[in-house]
Design a protein around this motif. Structure first.
Motif, short mmCIF file in Angstrom:
data_model
loop_
_atom_site.label_atom_id
_atom_site.label_comp_id
_atom_site.label_asym_id
_atom_site.label_seq_id
_atom_site.Cartn_x
_atom_site.Cartn_y
_atom_site.Cartn_z
N ALA A 85 96.09 -44.26 6.54
CA ALA A 85 95.28 -44.69 4.95
C ALA A 85 95.16 -45.90 4.80
CB ALA A 85 96.02 -43.57 3.81
N PRO A 86 96.34 -47.23 5.19
CA PRO A 86 96.08 -48.18 4.26
C PRO A 86 94.79 -48.79 4.94
CG PRO A 86 98.46 -48.29 5.10
CD PRO A 86 97.37 -46.43 5.88
N SER A 87 94.42 -48.39 6.84
CA SER A 87 93.27 -49.31 6.70
C SER A 87 91.81 -48.49 6.22
CB SER A 87 93.20 -48.48 8.43
OG SER A 87 92.85 -47.29 8.74
N ASP A 88 90.74 -48.80 6.66
CA ASP A 88 89.17 -48.38 6.11
C ASP A 88 88.87 -47.76 7.77
OD1 ASP A 88 88.86 -49.19 3.83
OD2 ASP A 88 87.75 -51.30 4.59
N VAL A 89 89.65 -47.17 8.57
CA VAL A 89 88.71 -45.75 9.47
C VAL A 89 88.51 -45.14 8.71
CG1 VAL A 89 89.51 -46.96 11.24
CG2 VAL A 89 90.93 -45.24 9.98
N ARG A 227 81.13 -41.54 15.34
CA ARG A 227 81.47 -42.38 14.33
C ARG A 227 82.25 -41.44 13.14
NH1 ARG A 227 80.67 -47.64 13.46
NH2 ARG A 227 79.40 -47.46 15.08
N LEU A 228 81.68 -40.17 12.68
CA LEU A 228 82.96 -39.48 11.19
C LEU A 228 84.15 -40.12 12.04
CD1 LEU A 228 80.70 -36.92 10.67
CD2 LEU A 228 81.06 -39.02 8.77
N ALA A 229 84.69 -38.58 13.04
CA ALA A 229 86.17 -38.95 14.11
C ALA A 229 86.51 -40.06 14.65
CB ALA A 229 85.43 -37.90 14.59
N VAL A 230 86.35 -40.71 13.86
CA VAL A 230 87.44 -42.35 14.58
C VAL A 230 88.82 -41.96 14.52
CG1 VAL A 230 87.68 -44.43 14.09
CG2 VAL A 230 85.80 -43.71 13.54
N VAL A 231 89.22 -41.32 13.59
CA VAL A 231 90.84 -40.82 13.26
C VAL A 231 90.30 -39.48 13.37
CG1 VAL A 231 92.49 -41.03 11.90
CG2 VAL A 231 91.72 -42.59 12.51
N ARG A 232 90.78 -38.31 13.53
CA ARG A 232 90.92 -36.78 13.36
C ARG A 232 91.95 -36.04 13.62
NH1 ARG A 232 89.31 -33.48 18.11
NH2 ARG A 232 88.66 -31.26 17.09
N VAL A 233 91.67 -35.65 11.80
CA VAL A 233 93.14 -35.01 11.81
C VAL A 233 93.43 -33.46 11.41
CG1 VAL A 233 94.80 -36.95 10.91
CG2 VAL A 233 93.12 -35.52 9.31
N ARG A 234 94.43 -32.30 11.82
CA ARG A 234 93.91 -30.87 11.97
C ARG A 234 95.17 -31.06 10.38
NH1 ARG A 234 96.02 -26.46 13.55
NH2 ARG A 234 95.31 -24.92 13.17
N LEU A 235 94.09 -29.97 9.18
CA LEU A 235 95.37 -29.28 7.96
C LEU A 235 96.11 -27.85 8.82
CD1 LEU A 235 94.14 -30.29 5.09
CD2 LEU A 235 95.54 -31.78 6.40
N PRO A 236 97.01 -27.92 9.28
CA PRO A 236 97.00 -26.41 9.76
C PRO A 236 97.12 -25.36 8.63
CG PRO A 236 99.56 -28.02 9.07
CD PRO A 236 98.30 -28.52 8.97
N SER A 237 96.74 -24.19 9.41
CA SER A 237 97.22 -23.06 8.17
C SER A 237 98.04 -22.65 7.59
CB SER A 237 96.00 -22.12 9.08
OG SER A 237 97.10 -21.52 9.92
N LEU A 238 98.48 -22.11 6.45
CA LEU A 238 99.48 -21.49 5.86
C LEU A 238 100.16 -20.36 7.04
CD1 LEU A 238 101.29 -21.89 3.68
CD2 LEU A 238 100.44 -20.44 2.23
N ARG A 239 99.58 -19.83 7.88
CA ARG A 239 100.20 -18.99 8.50
C ARG A 239 101.16 -19.69 9.55
NH1 ARG A 239 94.94 -17.96 9.15
NH2 ARG A 239 93.78 -18.52 11.09
N GLU A 240 100.37 -20.75 10.19
CA GLU A 240 101.90 -21.29 10.89
C GLU A 240 102.35 -21.95 9.91
OE1 GLU A 240 98.06 -23.28 13.55
OE2 GLU A 240 97.15 -23.00 12.06
#
Length: 395
Positions: A85-89, A227-240
């Motif tokens: 978060a603190p970076s600009d990537v 270019r978009l996925a310099v950092v890629r995160v995945r939000l887990p589903s609620l069932r997980e």
């Protein structure tokens, strides 16, 4: 006891006092695969192939901005977000509908050096395809039919701040080169314009699609994806992460009736307001709509079944507050017209008729007891120490 067997890892609980849990359910013996998380008392074990190690230790916090969770999956996510978060990537957020991708983007912005600057949302799924280019980059007067004035696009509006491009997978292939240029050069040109304008923005994008599959299928540019996925995160589903459901329920109940930005009051003890069998149904549901669906169910239930009046109180919320889907009921039959009940065709129809009629009678009783006028939602504590929920905002 752990043993490698065909198909995975066999885990046996050897009569431990505090029990072994998988997916929030206690077990005596189970076979799991790579990536599984086993809870042994207060200790969590994750099954990984030999040689694989986590890049970051899980966060010790149970929230990041508006995202909540004590599960290992969420704390691993928080660990990444706290550092990114603190970076600009650029950040690409992946996840099913209702998992909180916009909340995640807002939290990233709030924890960045751009906090306090514009946070502009551009939802590509909610914009007509012919207007997407104008939505992103703006237009000049006369650029197309109906363009009666100049308009700034989302990139210019977000200058010095963050632009959140939701449903990026919906972007047409022919518009992707323009977005790529905006990301690489930090320059945008409005539709019908002749000059580029330099902008300083951080880009956070989100999608419920598998963009890598879209790249392989030729529907999404590979250079734009990277270019978009310099950092890629995945939000887990609620069932997980079903172990987070009690925390989310408590937060939603405490939040009821507060406006966005208001301080969320501390909720009363969960056992005072939700019966154990009700919470069990919530935990065991698969939640295809994820956290959004859970919130809608709670809002509906707490509005429909006020947990007590000031004159003595009632038991904590019973399973009847839940939707028919969670109770395993079918949709209401069309034979109920103007209060007249036709003969049902089967058991489920008959049961649904009874539940529907009971809900109407219960709601009518609540309205009568409140004089047909409900105040703002609030929690109160009665003379015997029992907490009561009073729904509001309805006349």
């Amino acid at each position: 006891e752990l043993a490698v067997v065909e198909g995975g890892l066999r885990v046996r609980d050897l009569q431990s006092r505090n029990g072994s849990l998988f997916g929030g359910a206690r077990f005596s013996e189970i076979t799991v695969g790579s990536g599984a998380v086993i809870q042994l008392g207060r200790t969590e074990l994750r099954v990984l192939p030999e040689g694989v190690r986590d890049a970051l230790p899980p966060s010790t916090r149970d929230h990041f901005g508006g995202l909540l969770g004590r599960s290992l999956a969420m704390r691993e996510l928080f660990a990444v977000l706290e550092r990114v978060a603190p970076s600009d990537v650029a950040v690409l957020i992946e996840g099913e509908t209702g998992t909180g991708k916009e909340l995640c983007a807002e939290a990233i912005h709030a924890a960045s050096r751009r906090a306090g600057k514009p946070f502009i949302v551009c939802d590509l799924a909610g914009v007509a395809r012919s207007l997407v280019e104008s939505e992103l980059f703006g237009h000049v007067r006369g650029a197309f039919t109906g363009a009666d004035r100049d308009r700034e696009g989302a990139f210019v509006q977000a200058d010095a701040g963050t632009i959140f491009i939701d449903e990026i997978g919906e972007l047409d292939l022919e518009l992707q080169p323009r977005l790529l240029r905006a990301l690489e050069r930090r320059q945008v040109k409005p539709v019908g314009g002749s000059a580029y304008r330099t902008v300083d923005v951080r880009v956070v994008a989100a999608t419920n699609r598998d963009l890598q599959s879209e790249v392989r299928a030729g529907r999404f540019r590979e250079d734009l994806y990277h270019r978009l996925a310099v950092v890629r995160v995945r939000l887990p589903s609620l069932r997980e992460r079903k172990e987070d459901i009690p925390l989310l329920v408590a937060h939603c109940l405490a939040r009821g009736g507060t406006a966005p930005g208001d301080t969320v009051p501390a909720p009363p003890p969960l056992s005072d307001v939700i019966a154990p069998e009700t919470l069990a149904l919530l935990v065991n549901h698969d939640w295809p709509g994820n956290v959004r669906e859970l919130k809608n169910v709670l809002d509906r239930g707490m509005s429909l079944l006020a947990l007590a009046a000031d004159d003595g109180g009632e038991a904590p919320a019973q399973p009847a507050l839940l939707t028919p889907e969670l109770l395993g009921l079918q949709a209401a039959p069309s034979s109920i017209v103007d209060g007249t009940h036709a003969t049902p065709a089967g058991f489920h129809e008959a049961k649904e008729q009874l539940v529907s009629a009971w809900e109407k009678d219960y709601l009518a009783g609540l309205l009568r007891r409140a004089g047909g006028n409900w105040d703002q939602p609030r929690w109160t504590q009665g003379p015997r120490g029992r907490w009561h929920y009073h729904p509001g905002g309805w006349r």
